[in-house]
Design a protein around this motif. Structure first.
Motif, PDB file in Angstrom:
ATOM      1  N   ASP A  73       4.404  23.807 -44.978  1.00 25.32           N
ATOM      2  CA  ASP A  73       3.025  24.292 -44.951  1.00 25.32           C
ATOM      3  C   ASP A  73       2.189  23.342 -45.798  1.00 25.32           C
ATOM      4  OD1 ASP A  73       3.695  26.598 -43.458  1.00 25.32           O
ATOM      5  OD2 ASP A  73       4.413  27.563 -45.285  1.00 25.32           O
ATOM      6  N   GLU A 115      -1.481  22.008 -47.404  1.00 23.35           N
ATOM      7  CA  GLU A 115      -2.805  22.483 -47.819  1.00 23.35           C
ATOM      8  C   GLU A 115      -3.400  21.513 -48.832  1.00 23.35           C
ATOM      9  OE1 GLU A 115      -4.989  26.532 -49.582  1.00 23.35           O
ATOM     10  OE2 GLU A 115      -2.824  26.485 -49.189  1.00 23.35           O
ATOM     11  N   GLY A 144       0.318  17.372 -36.852  1.00 27.17           N
ATOM     12  CA  GLY A 144      -0.901  17.598 -37.614  1.00 27.17           C
ATOM     13  C   GLY A 144      -2.075  16.930 -36.947  1.00 27.17           C
ATOM     14  N   TYR A 145      -3.216  17.091 -37.546  1.00 27.23           N
ATOM     15  CA  TYR A 145      -4.467  16.617 -36.949  1.00 27.23           C
ATOM     16  C   TYR A 145      -4.545  15.099 -36.955  1.00 27.23           C
ATOM     17  CZ  TYR A 145      -9.412  16.108 -36.008  1.00 27.23           C
ATOM     18  OH  TYR A 145     -10.602  15.765 -35.462  1.00 27.23           O
ATOM     19  N   PRO A 149      -8.859  21.408 -38.860  1.00 22.27           N
ATOM     20  CA  PRO A 149      -8.237  22.729 -39.015  1.00 22.27           C
ATOM     21  C   PRO A 149      -7.821  23.031 -40.447  1.00 22.27           C
ATOM     22  CG  PRO A 149      -6.642  21.178 -38.173  1.00 22.27           C
ATOM     23  CD  PRO A 149      -7.943  20.427 -38.278  1.00 22.27           C
ATOM     24  N   TYR A 150      -8.096  22.125 -41.366  1.00 27.70           N
ATOM     25  CA  TYR A 150      -7.632  22.303 -42.738  1.00 27.70           C
ATOM     26  C   TYR A 150      -8.662  22.978 -43.634  1.00 27.70           C
ATOM     27  CZ  TYR A 150      -3.940  19.238 -41.177  1.00 27.70           C
ATOM     28  OH  TYR A 150      -2.891  18.706 -40.477  1.00 27.70           O
ATOM     29  N   GLN A 163      -7.473  25.638 -45.862  1.00 25.14           N
ATOM     30  CA  GLN A 163      -6.616  26.480 -45.042  1.00 25.14           C
ATOM     31  C   GLN A 163      -5.249  25.815 -44.877  1.00 25.14           C
ATOM     32  OE1 GLN A 163      -7.970  28.862 -41.429  1.00 25.14           O
ATOM     33  NE2 GLN A 163      -7.193  26.999 -40.475  1.00 25.14           N
ATOM     34  N   GLN A 175      -1.783  24.828 -43.155  1.00 22.71           N
ATOM     35  CA  GLN A 175      -1.350  24.602 -41.780  1.00 22.71           C
ATOM     36  C   GLN A 175       0.164  24.369 -41.746  1.00 22.71           C
ATOM     37  OE1 GLN A 175      -2.810  24.636 -38.786  1.00 22.71           O
ATOM     38  NE2 GLN A 175      -4.853  25.151 -39.535  1.00 22.71           N
ATOM     39  N   LYS A 176       0.819  25.012 -40.803  1.00 17.25           N
ATOM     40  CA  LYS A 176       2.252  24.792 -40.597  1.00 17.25           C
ATOM     41  C   LYS A 176       2.440  23.486 -39.826  1.00 17.25           C
ATOM     42  CE  LYS A 176       5.481  26.958 -41.233  1.00 17.25           C
ATOM     43  NZ  LYS A 176       6.506  26.870 -42.309  1.00 17.25           N
TER      44      LYS A 176
END
Length: 735
Positions: free
Chosen positions: A58, A60, A134-135, A144-145, A165, A167-168
């Motif tokens: 995860d 962040e 990931g992005y 999305p973070y 936020q 993210q997995k």
């Protein structure tokens, strides 16, 4: 159409084993340290399928200053750029089986060419990578973070409080054979595996919004080109002389009680006070009343002496424009009339752009002095400050500008000397924003939504900005749409130097982040390992091979690294490549700048222009193989070298398991992607022995452009087939 097919493929029993990191489940970067993650795969695991293995965690962001920034992994490498070095050892023997240094640079070259076109994404690979790693997309999507990360329904919808936020992430280790190849790895035969991942600092693989990184965000001057000065400011013209309107006769009218009006015509000129008295007496003599009325100078005032028995009334344009305080001259008496200072008053405070300011001041001066006397010729930026130019058109004597306006609008002096006509006089001017707390963005190219939607702004509340390298000094308080574009309201006045720059022209603007402010955390870190159970016959054959004299042999591709450097200005450089692989497949050389990483730059990107190449060639056994001519000046204009692209294509396909799918980086000279030079060493899937080959890479840079643009490091990666030899006594590596 064939609906059913027969096949002898047997699917092996498989289960996913979640292997937790040995030195903790959670990690966090700091300003001085970066995480190191260790895993151990015991021999008891047996066998696993490498191509389905992923690193799970995860992810962040964190900020030590409490602000939430618009962050994302760099799109040339994605989340895989987090890895700096990968090392895999045999637990039993301590043998280093595989190691990739500067993993993020090699990964940048991989992902910059295997994802198809950024804009069209025809093959779909790009989107698949963005979901699993990931992005990595371009800037048409919201990061999305940060939460909330969706567009508001209407342009006036306010942001909810922002927060980072988690993210997995399911991250394949694509460059490693033991962790990603399409083969079964016998962990037991290798004596168990110890896997060490050394991670990068956040600045190396992350960035702010791409338009900020590329300096494409600007503050528009139309919304901020305003000058401000205080209410009721006065501009006073004075130098001891009376200023009579040039080209128009001034009149002094004297009328005796019950008599006709006697008009004294004062010729147009610029008079001292004494000379004005003489001119009036001369006109009295012309009219024949010099015995009745005599004019004299008493101090700074004009005194009328009347020797007749009549009362004289005073009027006329000279009286109105230049004299004051006396309407009549008593019989056999005298009266005094002060000589006026010429003053124009602006009320209320003026606010407008430089053109409007010039018009307003000229209108005020014309009303006081008349036309074609004194005017502002231009207001302009000289590169360092604002300048106001006064054109002295009709005044033959020097005089000064004074009043409160000179201390507020101009640079603070009490008075300014105007040169003798027709010379021009230049003075500094203070230009400020009408509202010193606001900045405006035109917003014409962000995202896919309404350009005036507040979600299209790349900045976040709480961020401090910099304009053309200067800090705005205060942070963003609110963001809202206006007729001018996106309005940023700051928590305090914007830096005066910044406001003066913006009054000239649009300027580049981006977020200012201090070193070490942004960090990241990893939680619930594990290796998701697909464990398989091979058939008994396979296990028996493996055991026989291990106990044989030659042992069990397993080929694996791996990368070795040699580093070189280039100095700025060099036009010819030869770099020795002392690799010791006996079965080399190809070479990948990645130039990159010698700079400290930053969230406002991309690591390993924009390296195409810096080379200024005219030629490059790899040489071994004293033979150029082959000489390739590359003109990067033409490439910048869209005329590419077919030889360069062919060499890159062959080198890529020989060195990486992925196929080269795109040369999209040439569209903008690899501004956001990683450029590489390459050479395939094998032909028709053969290999090459690099030992004693005297291998080197020679670069020639154009001397007309001054050689290499900046100092560069060059990472040379040799992809070669190594052999793992597994025996009963342990494992060894043959290169």
């Amino acid at each position: 159409m064939e609906v059913f097919t027969s096949t002898d493929t047997a699917h092996l029993p498989q289960s996913v084993l979640s292997v937790k990191s040995k030195n903790g489940l959670n990690y966090a970067s700091t300003s001085s340290t970066n995480p190191t993650i260790d895993f151990e795969l015991p021999a008891s695991i047996g066998y696993y399928l490498a191509e389905d293995l992923v690193l799970s965690f995860d992810f962040e962001y964190t900020s030590t200053d409490g602000n939430v920034y618009n962050l994302r992994p760099q799109n040339n490498g994605g989340m895989a750029g987090i890895i700096n070095q990968l090392s895999i050892y045999s637990i039993q023997d301590g043998v280093l089986l595989e190691e990739i240094q500067d993993y993020h640079l090699l990964n940048g070259a991989l992902m910059s060419h295997n994802n198809g076109s950024d804009k069209e994404m025809k093959d779909g690979t790009f989107k698949r990578l963005s979901k699993t790693e990931g992005y990595t997309n371009d800037y048409d999507d919201i990061t999305p973070y940060v939460s909330p990360n969706s567009h508001p329904a209407t342009p006036t919808t306010a942001y909810a409080p922002l927060e980072y936020q988690s993210q997995k992430i399911q991250l394949p280790i694509r460059l490693s054979t033991l962790l990603s190849a399409s083969q079964v790895i016998p962990v037991g035969a290798l004596g168990g595996l110890r896997i060490r991942l050394q991670l990068n600092p956040p600045e190396t693989f992350n960035q702010l919004h791409g338009y900020e990184v590329d300096d494409l965000v600007v503050v528009d001057n139309e919304a901020v080109d305003n000058f401000v000065y205080v209410d009721n400011s006065t501009l006073i013209y004075s130098a001891g002389q009376v200023l009579v309107i040039t080209g128009v006769n001034d009149e002094l009218d004297l009328q005796a009680t019950g008599g006709a009006i006697t008009t004294l015509t004062i010729p147009p000129s610029n008079y001292t006070k004494a000379n004005l008295i003489t001119a009036i007496n001369d006109q009295l003599e012309v009219e024949g009343i010099e015995d009745d009325i005599v004019v004299s100078l008493v101090g700074s005032d004009i005194t009328y002496t009347n020797s007749s028995s009549d009362v004289y009334t005073i009027a006329g344009t000279l009286q109105v424009n230049n004299l004051s305080g006396t309407a009549t001259i008593p019989a056999t008496g005298s009266s005094t009339s002060p000589i006026l200072s010429l003053t124009t008053t602006f009320t209320p405070a003026f606010s407008g752009n430089s053109t409007a300011l010039k018009l307003a001041l000229n209108t005020g001066m014309t009303a006081t002095l008349g036309a074609n006397k004194l005017e502002i010729e231009k207001i302009y930026w000289d590169g360092d400050s604002w300048i106001i130019t006064f054109d002295n058109q009709g005044i033959q004597n020097q005089f000064t500008l004074g009043g409160t306006l000179t201390t507020t609008l101009m640079a603070g002096a009490v008075s300014y000397l105007i040169a003798v006509a027709p010379a021009e006089s230049n003075f500094p001017l203070v230009a400020t924003n009408a509202d010193n707390t606001k900045l405006y963005l035109p917003q014409q190219n962000f995202y896919l939504n309404n350009p005036k939607d507040i979600s299209t702004c790349p900045f976040k509340v709480g961020s401090v900005l910099e304009v053309a390298g200067l800090s705005t000094t205060s942070s963003i308080e609110s963001i809202a749409p206006t007729d001018y574009g996106i309005e940023l309201t700051m928590n305090g006045d914007v830096n005066v130097a910044v406001r003066n720059l913006l009054a000239v022209a649009p300027r580049k603007i981006r977020t200012l982040i201090g070193a070490g402010v942004v960090q990241y955390s990893l939680k619930n870190v594990s290796l998701e390992l697909p464990v398989i159970t091979p058939p008994p016959s396979y296990v028996v054959a493996l055991q026989k091979a291990i106990t044989s004299d030659g042992g069990m042999r397993m080929d694996m591709k791996s990368f070795s690294l040699v580093r070189s450097n280039i100095q700025a200005g060099q036009t010819l450089v030869s770099m020795n490549l002392p690799f010791v692989s006996t079965r080399a497949k190809g070479l990948i050389s990645i130039p990159h700048q010698v700079v400290s990483p930053s969230l406002l730059t991309r690591t390993g990107c924009d390296n195409f222009n810096l080379l200024r190449l005219t030629k490059y060639f790899y040489e071994y056994f004293s033979v150029k193989h082959p000489e390739r001519g590359i003109d990067t000046d033409k490439a910048r204009q869209g005329s590419l070298s077919q030889e360069l692209m062919m060499e890159n294509h062959k080198a890529y396909n020989y060195c990486f398991d992925d196929k080269l799918l795109s040369l999209d980086g040439f569209a903008n000279a690899y501004k956001a992607k990683t450029f590489f030079l390459g050479r395939n060493l094998g032909v028709f899937n053969t290999t090459f022995n690099t030992i004693n080959s005297n291998m080197n890479l020679t670069l020639e840079a154009t001397s007309s452009a001054g050689g290499m643009e900046s100092s560069l490091n060059v990472n040379h990666y040799c992809n070669a087939v190594n052999t793992l030899v597994m025996r009963a006594g342990g494992v060894s590596l043959e290169r």
